[in-house]
Design a protein around this motif. Structure first.
Motif, PDB file in Angstrom:
ATOM      1  N   THR A 121      50.528  50.994  52.218  1.00  0.00           N
ATOM      2  CA  THR A 121      49.760  50.064  52.922  1.00  0.00           C
ATOM      3  C   THR A 121      50.001  48.588  53.293  1.00  0.00           C
ATOM      4  O   THR A 121      50.577  48.174  51.956  1.00  0.00           O
ATOM      5  CB  THR A 121      48.299  50.155  53.092  1.00  0.00           C
ATOM      6  OG1 THR A 121      47.859  49.906  51.643  1.00  0.00           O
ATOM      7  CG2 THR A 121      47.916  51.761  53.362  1.00  0.00           C
ATOM      8  N   GLU A 122      49.598  47.635  53.988  1.00  0.00           N
ATOM      9  CA  GLU A 122      49.643  46.173  53.853  1.00  0.00           C
ATOM     10  C   GLU A 122      49.095  45.813  52.588  1.00  0.00           C
ATOM     11  O   GLU A 122      49.397  44.959  51.657  1.00  0.00           O
ATOM     12  CB  GLU A 122      49.355  45.579  54.902  1.00  0.00           C
ATOM     13  CG  GLU A 122      49.108  44.133  54.686  1.00  0.00           C
ATOM     14  CD  GLU A 122      50.496  43.303  54.409  1.00  0.00           C
ATOM     15  OE1 GLU A 122      51.545  43.636  54.877  1.00  0.00           O
ATOM     16  OE2 GLU A 122      50.421  42.393  53.718  1.00  0.00           O
ATOM     17  N   GLU A 123      47.688  46.433  52.315  1.00  0.00           N
ATOM     18  CA  GLU A 123      47.125  45.750  51.116  1.00  0.00           C
ATOM     19  C   GLU A 123      47.775  46.125  49.776  1.00  0.00           C
ATOM     20  O   GLU A 123      47.744  45.534  49.046  1.00  0.00           O
ATOM     21  CB  GLU A 123      45.693  46.700  50.984  1.00  0.00           C
ATOM     22  CG  GLU A 123      44.609  46.110  50.137  1.00  0.00           C
ATOM     23  CD  GLU A 123      43.763  47.222  49.465  1.00  0.00           C
ATOM     24  OE1 GLU A 123      43.984  48.513  50.001  1.00  0.00           O
ATOM     25  OE2 GLU A 123      42.788  47.043  48.680  1.00  0.00           O
ATOM     26  N   TYR A 154      48.970  59.400  51.424  1.00  0.00           N
ATOM     27  CA  TYR A 154      47.818  58.811  51.988  1.00  0.00           C
ATOM     28  C   TYR A 154      47.971  59.097  53.532  1.00  0.00           C
ATOM     29  O   TYR A 154      49.010  59.041  54.059  1.00  0.00           O
ATOM     30  CB  TYR A 154      47.920  57.365  52.087  1.00  0.00           C
ATOM     31  CG  TYR A 154      46.595  56.795  52.692  1.00  0.00           C
ATOM     32  CD1 TYR A 154      47.041  55.550  53.265  1.00  0.00           C
ATOM     33  CD2 TYR A 154      45.391  57.233  52.862  1.00  0.00           C
ATOM     34  CE1 TYR A 154      45.987  54.822  54.094  1.00  0.00           C
ATOM     35  CE2 TYR A 154      44.516  56.564  53.477  1.00  0.00           C
ATOM     36  CZ  TYR A 154      44.723  55.490  54.198  1.00  0.00           C
ATOM     37  OH  TYR A 154      43.648  54.756  54.635  1.00  0.00           O
ATOM     38  N   GLY A 156      46.826  57.874  56.103  1.00  0.00           N
ATOM     39  CA  GLY A 156      46.997  56.926  56.958  1.00  0.00           C
ATOM     40  C   GLY A 156      48.178  55.797  56.471  1.00  0.00           C
ATOM     41  O   GLY A 156      47.723  54.720  56.800  1.00  0.00           O
ATOM     42  N   ASN A 157      49.145  56.421  55.993  1.00  0.00           N
ATOM     43  CA  ASN A 157      50.130  55.382  55.535  1.00  0.00           C
ATOM     44  C   ASN A 157      50.502  54.456  56.917  1.00  0.00           C
ATOM     45  O   ASN A 157      50.670  55.207  57.979  1.00  0.00           O
ATOM     46  CB  ASN A 157      51.340  55.952  55.348  1.00  0.00           C
ATOM     47  CG  ASN A 157      51.356  56.499  53.658  1.00  0.00           C
ATOM     48  OD1 ASN A 157      50.776  55.734  52.998  1.00  0.00           O
ATOM     49  ND2 ASN A 157      52.077  57.500  53.453  1.00  0.00           N
ATOM     50  N   GLU A 158      50.740  53.014  56.726  1.00  0.00           N
ATOM     51  CA  GLU A 158      51.286  52.298  57.730  1.00  0.00           C
ATOM     52  C   GLU A 158      52.631  52.087  57.797  1.00  0.00           C
ATOM     53  O   GLU A 158      52.992  51.513  58.627  1.00  0.00           O
ATOM     54  CB  GLU A 158      50.593  50.959  57.475  1.00  0.00           C
ATOM     55  CG  GLU A 158      48.880  51.015  57.295  1.00  0.00           C
ATOM     56  CD  GLU A 158      48.179  49.849  56.829  1.00  0.00           C
ATOM     57  OE1 GLU A 158      46.828  49.910  56.417  1.00  0.00           O
ATOM     58  OE2 GLU A 158      48.823  48.804  56.420  1.00  0.00           O
ATOM     59  N   MET A 159      53.457  52.680  57.029  1.00  0.00           N
ATOM     60  CA  MET A 159      54.776  52.463  56.823  1.00  0.00           C
ATOM     61  C   MET A 159      55.417  53.409  56.091  1.00  0.00           C
ATOM     62  O   MET A 159      54.782  54.242  55.326  1.00  0.00           O
ATOM     63  CB  MET A 159      55.131  50.911  56.245  1.00  0.00           C
ATOM     64  CG  MET A 159      54.841  50.896  54.970  1.00  0.00           C
ATOM     65  SD  MET A 159      54.874  49.173  54.300  1.00  0.00           S
ATOM     66  CE  MET A 159      53.153  48.355  55.071  1.00  0.00           C
TER      67      MET A 159
ATOM     68  N   SER B   3      43.790  57.227  61.457  1.00  0.00           N
ATOM     69  CA  SER B   3      44.028  56.496  60.209  1.00  0.00           C
ATOM     70  C   SER B   3      42.704  56.358  59.394  1.00  0.00           C
ATOM     71  O   SER B   3      41.727  56.178  60.261  1.00  0.00           O
ATOM     72  CB  SER B   3      44.532  54.991  60.482  1.00  0.00           C
ATOM     73  OG  SER B   3      44.342  54.408  59.263  1.00  0.00           O
ATOM     74  N   PRO B   5      40.628  54.406  56.967  1.00  0.00           N
ATOM     75  CA  PRO B   5      40.757  53.384  56.007  1.00  0.00           C
ATOM     76  C   PRO B   5      40.243  53.541  54.593  1.00  0.00           C
ATOM     77  O   PRO B   5      39.484  54.332  54.234  1.00  0.00           O
ATOM     78  CB  PRO B   5      39.400  52.303  56.537  1.00  0.00           C
ATOM     79  CG  PRO B   5      39.173  53.094  57.809  1.00  0.00           C
ATOM     80  CD  PRO B   5      39.569  54.518  57.865  1.00  0.00           C
ATOM     81  N   GLU B  23      41.305  61.954  53.283  1.00  0.00           N
ATOM     82  CA  GLU B  23      42.407  61.004  53.008  1.00  0.00           C
ATOM     83  C   GLU B  23      43.855  61.280  52.533  1.00  0.00           C
ATOM     84  O   GLU B  23      44.931  60.358  52.569  1.00  0.00           O
ATOM     85  CB  GLU B  23      42.011  59.605  52.546  1.00  0.00           C
ATOM     86  CG  GLU B  23      41.409  59.687  51.126  1.00  0.00           C
ATOM     87  CD  GLU B  23      40.331  60.014  50.985  1.00  0.00           C
ATOM     88  OE1 GLU B  23      39.755  60.869  51.816  1.00  0.00           O
ATOM     89  OE2 GLU B  23      39.312  59.403  50.162  1.00  0.00           O
TER      90      GLU B  23
END
Lengths: 294, 296
Positions: A121-123, A154, A156-159, B3, B5, B23
């Motif tokens: 993630t970006e975070e 994860y 919800g991986n963003e990349m 997604s 969070p 998650e």
């Protein structure tokens, strides 16, 4: 004559992970190995018997250091006492670099003694890049960041993993230690194309390569560093070297450690693979450098 | 899947605390429970390996099942807050003492744990600069009064009912049934005190520096030699007292000798001759103790 990656770095040749049981034999026999990687945590604290063994090896061979306890992506505070020990060891061995992992190892003071995965993630990018910058500022040197194998991701991986590592490296001015075996394990575990990920990484970011063995389980694969290197990993290595030229590459063996003679045979096999790579390496001065002196 | 969070710190907390949730995506065909159990097993496995490496003789004498049960109990019950496993076994001897008081054969095991841990710690201690009688004699009286000394870090004082060094040598040389030797030891009723020394052995490699037969701290180490020096009761008391002190002066040593009714000049000669003292600071600032961050 072997190329060097940095002004005072490692030869662009095969190397070997040197573990404690083999050090006396190496010091006695002086096998023809271009460079060794030492597990830094095995050679601390400063002044101990193991520390002096590391210094003895470094008097004969070029070395680099590989650590596991920086907890680079952890949210706990960095352990500067530990980093100081690493700094002394790097200085006393003239090690080309120190590498550690894109992972966390503890939370709230509870240590896992394992390399635990991160969300992409970006975070996490921002946090890891900032921590690496802090570490490099303290050490006065760039470090290498290694990718890890994982049994957990994860949702919800963003990349992708390589996108994550490249972004971290660009923001922190570190370089990468590419573990091809770990990409292969993640390919088995999460159906991510290992070569597609590997070919994204710019050659100028790669300072060192690891290969190792893994074991298949009933549900996936586990990075054990104890099995022979798989054919797929050898092929990925050959493709990567064809793409970017020869670079310092090493076989990792941590578990089921064979005799030194066996390790040296595996080293010969890796040397042969590198020698067969005909693509010329980039000249020193080209490509991207860290902001710290080599 | 949409997604979910998740903050980085929550991700890390849930993994460390083994709390699966939506998650997480497990590898391959594994369940989340399997994956979290794998991480837990990895942690326990690393700690267990550290104990086996630190206590090989104890493991052999206790037998595999009993030693593994001890390891698991120690792992489950003893908190440990360091990433380095070098010091993980430090508390095992006390744990044995406190948890298993009602088991008579554990007297030997507790002492063995203490002995083997001493050997482990000796390997982690830095070598310091040996102080010589000539150096002391070259000082003024005022300098001698304030000169800071400490006991050589590669020595440790022990007392036991058994000849543990004989057991250790037996184990190292793999001479057969160690249980037989342990039984012989107990029957003979040894009551010994000794000083255990770990010193580097020099394989005669280039660049080693030997002067007056004393290995330099810069010598290339090829191995470790464990030497045992038998002591009388008063000497072992003296060394145990010295080991408790981070540093002491010559007047401190004199007072200790007075308390134990040991002859001070003879004791000092013995300490110097056997190179058992090292210096922390000398006039002029030379020979300072290496900072290790190690809690002695």
């Amino acid at each position: 004559m072997a190329d060097t990656c940095f002004a005072s770095g490692l030869p662009k040749a095969a190397g070997l992970g040197l573990r404690m049981p083999h050090i006396p034999a190496v010091l006695q026999q002086r096998p023809e190995v271009a460079w060794f990687e030492l597990l830094a945590d095995n050679h601390l604290p400063q002044g101990s018997f193991a520390y002096r063994q590391a210094c003895a090896v470094a008097e004969v061979y070029p070395v680099c250091l590989h650590s596991v306890n920086m907890n680079l992506a952890g949210v706990d505070a960095l352990d500067f006492a530990y980093l100081q020990q690493l700094k002394w060891l790097q200085f006393d061995t003239s090690a080309a670099w120190i590498s550690d992992h894109a992972c966390f190892t503890c939370y709230g003071g509870a240590h896992s003694h394992d390399l635990l995965p991160l969300p992409f993630t970006e975070e996490a990018v921002a946090h890891l890049a900032q921590r690496i910058t802090q570490v490099q500022d303290f050490l006065g040197r760039s470090i290498l960041l290694e990718n890890v194998s994982s049994s957990l991701q994860y949702q919800g991986n963003e990349m992708t993993e390589s996108d994550f590592l490249i972004e971290v490296a660009n923001r922190s001015n570190c370089r990468l230690l590419v573990d091809i075996n770990n990409y292969r394990v993640n390919e088995i575990n999460f159906a991510v194309d290992a070569w597609a990920e590997l070919e994204k990484i710019p050659g100028a970011l790669i300072a060192q390569i690891h290969i190792a063995g893994f074991e298949k389980t009933e549900w996936g694969a586990v990075d054990t560093h104890g099995a022979p290197v798989s054919e797929e990993v050898w092929q990925l290595l050959a493709k990567l070297l064809q793409r970017h030229g020869t670079m310092p590459s090493m076989l990792e063996r941590d578990n089921d450690l064979p005799k030194l003679a066996v390790l040296l045979q595996e080293y010969e096999q890796l040397s042969h693979c590198l020698a067969n790579n005909t693509k010329l390496s980039p000249q020193a001065g080209e490509g991207r450098h860290g902001i710290y002196p080599a | 899947m949409a997604s979910i969070p998740l903050k980085l710190k929550d991700w890390q907390r849930k993994i460390i605390e083994s709390r699966p949730g939506p998650e997480f995506r497990p590898a391959g065909s594994a369940s989340l429970e399997q994956v979290f159990a794998l991480y837990q097993n990895n942690r326990n496995g690393s700690r267990r390996r550290a104990l086996v490496l630190s206590f090989p003789l104890l493991a052999k004498l206790m037998g595999r099942g009993r030693f593994e049960a001890l390891c698991q109990a120690y792992i489950d019950e003893q908190p440990y807050h360091s990433g380095s496993l070098n010091y993980y076994g430090r508390g095992l001897e006390k744990y044995l003492s406190s948890e298993f008081l009602d088991q008579p054969d554990l007297g030997l095991f507790q002492l063995l744990a203490k002995f083997e841990w001493c050997l482990q710690e000796l390997l982690l201690k830095p070598a310091n600069i040996i102080v010589t009688m000539a150096q002391l004699q070259a000082m003024t009286e005022a300098q001698q009064q304030s000169f800071q000394l400490c006991f050589m870090p590669n020595y440790v004082a022990l007392r036991s009912y058994w000849s543990l060094d004989a057991l250790w040598l037996w184990h190292q040389q793999n001479l057969g049934s160690i249980q037989t030797l342990a039984a012989k030891n107990e029957a003979a009723g040894y009551n010994v005190a000794w000083l255990v020394q770990a010193e580097l052995t020099d394989g005669g490699l280039p660049n080693s520096q030997m002067s007056d037969g004393v290995p330099s701290h810069n010598a290339m180490p090829t191995g470790v030699h464990i030497a045992v020096h038998y002591l009388n009761g008063l000497e072992s008391e003296l060394f145990e007292q010295l080991q408790k002190k981070t540093m002491f002066t010559l007047p401190d040593l004199w007072r200790l000798c007075e308390t134990l009714k040991l002859d001070f000049p003879t004791t000092l000669q013995k300490l110097m001759k056997r190179q058992w003292l090292t210096c922390i600071s000398a006039p002029g600032g030379a020979n300072t103790l290496i900072e290790t961050g190690y809690d002695r």
